[in-house]
Motif scaffolding. Structure first.
Motif, PDB file in Angstrom:
ATOM      1  N   VAL A  77      46.815  58.573  -8.010  1.00 46.72           N
ATOM      2  CA  VAL A  77      45.627  57.834  -7.598  1.00 46.72           C
ATOM      3  C   VAL A  77      45.642  56.502  -8.322  1.00 46.72           C
ATOM      4  N   LEU A 101      49.871  64.078  -6.963  1.00 43.25           N
ATOM      5  CA  LEU A 101      48.926  63.197  -6.292  1.00 43.25           C
ATOM      6  C   LEU A 101      48.650  62.053  -7.257  1.00 43.25           C
ATOM      7  N   ARG A 130      37.193  59.033  -0.722  1.00 41.57           N
ATOM      8  CA  ARG A 130      38.652  59.044  -0.919  1.00 41.57           C
ATOM      9  C   ARG A 130      39.222  60.417  -0.593  1.00 41.57           C
ATOM     10  N   ARG A 131      38.482  61.471  -0.923  1.00 40.24           N
ATOM     11  CA  ARG A 131      38.927  62.828  -0.607  1.00 40.24           C
ATOM     12  C   ARG A 131      39.020  63.003   0.913  1.00 40.24           C
ATOM     13  N   LEU A 174      38.564  63.120  -7.079  1.00 36.42           N
ATOM     14  CA  LEU A 174      38.358  61.997  -6.160  1.00 36.42           C
ATOM     15  C   LEU A 174      36.915  61.943  -5.670  1.00 36.42           C
ATOM     16  N   TYR A 209      52.870  57.343   0.999  1.00 38.58           N
ATOM     17  CA  TYR A 209      51.694  56.547   0.661  1.00 38.58           C
ATOM     18  C   TYR A 209      50.695  56.863   1.764  1.00 38.58           C
ATOM     19  N   LEU A 236      46.531  56.014  -2.744  1.00 37.32           N
ATOM     20  CA  LEU A 236      46.842  57.438  -2.815  1.00 37.32           C
ATOM     21  C   LEU A 236      48.290  57.691  -2.380  1.00 37.32           C
ATOM     22  N   TYR A 275      42.877  65.854  -6.961  1.00 35.45           N
ATOM     23  CA  TYR A 275      42.126  65.883  -5.705  1.00 35.45           C
ATOM     24  C   TYR A 275      40.642  66.111  -5.974  1.00 35.45           C
ATOM     25  N   LEU A 310      42.164  61.350   2.137  1.00 35.92           N
ATOM     26  CA  LEU A 310      43.313  62.191   1.831  1.00 35.92           C
ATOM     27  C   LEU A 310      43.378  63.393   2.761  1.00 35.92           C
TER      28      LEU A 310
END
Length: 94
Positions: A80, A78, A23-24, A19, A57, A62, A16, A27
């Motif tokens: 990626v 997680l 992208r974080r 990222l 998904y 992710l 995490y 998520l």
């Protein structure tokens, strides 16, 4: 409705933290949705015979595997995927 508390294992937290910000944020939004209902039948899958072990998904590239214990949802894995990098691309197909 009870919202589940989301926690990450050390390994999942490391993925995490690596990222990029965008992208974080994706998520984070997905985890807020899952925290409201980690057993969503339309977007999660049970892993094995135990319903409390799940996979989802959650955003492009992710995937999370998690377990539910009481009111806590623990993200164990997680994954990626960089969807712009594939082993085989269009040039290889011809």
């Amino acid at each position: 409705m009870t919202e589940f508390r989301v926690q990450f294992t050390v390994e999942a937290r490391s993925a995490y933290d690596a990222l990029p910000g965008e992208r974080r944020a994706q998520l984070d939004g997905a985890m807020r949705v899952l925290a409201r209902d980690p057993f969503r039948k339309t977007s999660t899958a049970q892993l094995g015979p135990e319903e409390h072990l799940r996979k989802a998904y959650v955003a492009p590239g992710l995937v999370v595997e998690y377990m539910v214990a009481g009111t806590i949802m623990v993200v164990v894995v997680l994954e990626v995927f960089e969807e712009s990098h594939y082993l085989i691309d269009e040039d290889d197909a011809t």
